[in-house]
Design a protein around this motif. Structure first.
Motif, PDB file in Angstrom:
ATOM      1  N   TRP A  20      59.596  55.453  52.039  1.00 21.38           N
ATOM      2  CA  TRP A  20      59.711  55.298  53.256  1.00 21.38           C
ATOM      3  C   TRP A  20      59.172  56.686  53.968  1.00 21.38           C
ATOM      4  O   TRP A  20      59.386  57.261  55.031  1.00 21.38           O
ATOM      5  CB  TRP A  20      61.182  55.125  53.102  1.00 21.38           C
ATOM      6  N   PHE A  69      56.047  56.418  55.459  1.00 21.59           N
ATOM      7  CA  PHE A  69      56.167  55.868  56.592  1.00 21.59           C
ATOM      8  C   PHE A  69      56.593  56.817  57.595  1.00 21.59           C
ATOM      9  O   PHE A  69      55.567  57.370  58.540  1.00 21.59           O
ATOM     10  CB  PHE A  69      57.113  55.113  56.218  1.00 21.59           C
ATOM     11  N   ALA A 117      58.506  48.463  48.975  1.00 23.64           N
ATOM     12  CA  ALA A 117      59.845  49.158  48.144  1.00 23.64           C
ATOM     13  C   ALA A 117      61.118  48.694  49.575  1.00 23.64           C
ATOM     14  O   ALA A 117      62.187  48.945  49.044  1.00 23.64           O
ATOM     15  CB  ALA A 117      59.336  49.910  48.583  1.00 23.64           C
ATOM     16  N   GLY A 118      61.160  47.102  50.138  1.00 14.93           N
ATOM     17  CA  GLY A 118      61.982  47.020  50.734  1.00 14.93           C
ATOM     18  C   GLY A 118      62.661  47.722  51.843  1.00 14.93           C
ATOM     19  O   GLY A 118      63.923  47.444  51.995  1.00 14.93           O
ATOM     20  N   ARG A 119      62.114  48.738  52.030  1.00 18.34           N
ATOM     21  CA  ARG A 119      62.515  49.648  53.170  1.00 18.34           C
ATOM     22  C   ARG A 119      62.019  48.833  54.665  1.00 18.34           C
ATOM     23  O   ARG A 119      62.588  49.103  55.947  1.00 18.34           O
ATOM     24  CB  ARG A 119      62.142  51.279  53.116  1.00 18.34           C
ATOM     25  N   LEU A 120      60.636  48.493  54.578  1.00 14.40           N
ATOM     26  CA  LEU A 120      60.567  47.902  55.990  1.00 14.40           C
ATOM     27  C   LEU A 120      60.981  46.484  55.351  1.00 14.40           C
ATOM     28  O   LEU A 120      60.264  45.528  54.776  1.00 14.40           O
ATOM     29  CB  LEU A 120      59.150  47.803  56.235  1.00 14.40           C
ATOM     30  N   LEU A 142      64.031  52.303  64.864  1.00 15.34           N
ATOM     31  CA  LEU A 142      64.685  52.211  63.080  1.00 15.34           C
ATOM     32  C   LEU A 142      65.525  51.856  63.369  1.00 15.34           C
ATOM     33  O   LEU A 142      65.766  50.895  62.015  1.00 15.34           O
ATOM     34  CB  LEU A 142      64.293  53.691  62.943  1.00 15.34           C
TER      35      LEU A 142
END
Lengths: 187, 187
Positions: free
Chosen positions: B86, B89, B142-145, B179
């Motif tokens: 993250w 990103f 990573a499941g952040r997006l 976001l």
DNA sequence: CCTGAACCTGAACTCCGGTTCCGAATATAT
DNA sequence: ATATATTCGGAACCGGAGTTCAGGTTCAGG
């Protein structure tokens, strides 16, 4: 507003209309980039005639944009009619953006800097803003938009979407992302 | 790329540098709108000299934009170094946008249509895209997006933000909304 | 130092698109 | 039907911005 004063000679009124139509069509397609000669040709008139009815290229553009602004305001009023606040919001948003998609001149006016020459439009603009404000408030009060969402944010979102009006309907994807949020399931 | 061929006369090399510097500064401030004479003056040279080094205004612009693109690619590489996906990103996103904010020419290149004349830059661009792709994938994995987030969406978001680079830091607000998502607590 | 090639200068040129202007055409009042 | 005010047409005009080019100038090698 280059008002359609009373008592124009019949042919004059007709020509004025022709100019407006031609300009609307061309500006919608290619925005500011179309040139006066093109408009004249498409209207089947001489350039001089354009200048008889509109002082400037800018004035002509403003007239066209003014029209679209009226349309959009009407649309906003209609959207506000919806009982469901979210429906109202979405209707407004998509209506606005679809208009922008269909009209490069409209986009031009919306994306460019605040030209003082758009004064003609100021009234409509204020009107539209008021309605938007109301619709946003309704959606916020109903908990469908985050609490701190402001009418200004509507502008941000639409500008963002318009910047993605290149080719295919990329802007719809953009709006979808904005509406749903891009954060993943974790945290 | 209007390559800095080997063996330029000393003064020529010096002047070339001066042109590049002047152009960088001015283009960054006002984008495509600056005119050749201004650049020449600021560089303390005659216009003719600009044309000795760059065939076109476009070529000069391309040279400048190429530089920024290198910088951004370096920045991307650095962002990819971060262990946290993250962070990587966000670093990429904000780095990219801050560069855009600081350079109107860069924005110009990024927002405008795909000019075939930007060919010079194609290589860098491909490079940058690859890195972006990797960073996005990492964040998704990573499941952040959200799962369906694609590298193309990065472009959408940045275009959207850039369209809101008028005056104050409105674009930051825009990015924040994107976001976090704009939907409220209820459903 | 001398000389030729490389380089520089900036006034002049070109192109482009908005704007003007006046004789010709047309509508309307009488 | 005639007179007169409007309106139209479109070639000519103009200013702005990129680009060129005919000298003058400067560098670098011999």
């Amino acid at each position: 507003m280059t008002a359609p004063e009373r008592s124009l000679r019949a042919d004059a009124r007709r020509n004025r209309e022709a100019v407006l139509d031609a300009a609307a069509e061309l500006f919608a397609q290619r925005g500011d980039a179309v040139q006066m000669d093109e408009i004249a040709e498409r209207a089947g008139l001489g350039v001089g005639t354009l200048y008889r009815h509109f002082v400037d290229k800018r004035a002509l553009l403003a007239a066209i944009i003014g029209r679209r602004f009226e349309a959009i305001t009407t649309l906003a009023r209609a959207a506000d009619e919806a009982q469901d606040p979210w429906v109202a919001f979405e209707t407004l948003l998509y209506g606005y953006l679809e208009s922008a998609e269909a009209d490069a001149a409209f986009r031009f006016a919306l994306l460019g800097p605040e030209e003082p020459s758009w004064n003609d439009i100021a009234a409509e603009k204020t009107d539209f803003s008021a309605i938007t404000e109301r619709i946003v408030r309704r959606a916020v009060d109903a908990g469908r938009l985050r609490e701190d969402f402001r009418a200004d944010d509507f502008v941000l979102i639409t500008r963002g979407a318009m910047a993605n009006m290149t080719g295919a309907g990329a802007w719809r994807r953009h709006v979808t992302l904005v509406l749903e949020g891009i954060r993943g399931p974790e945290l």
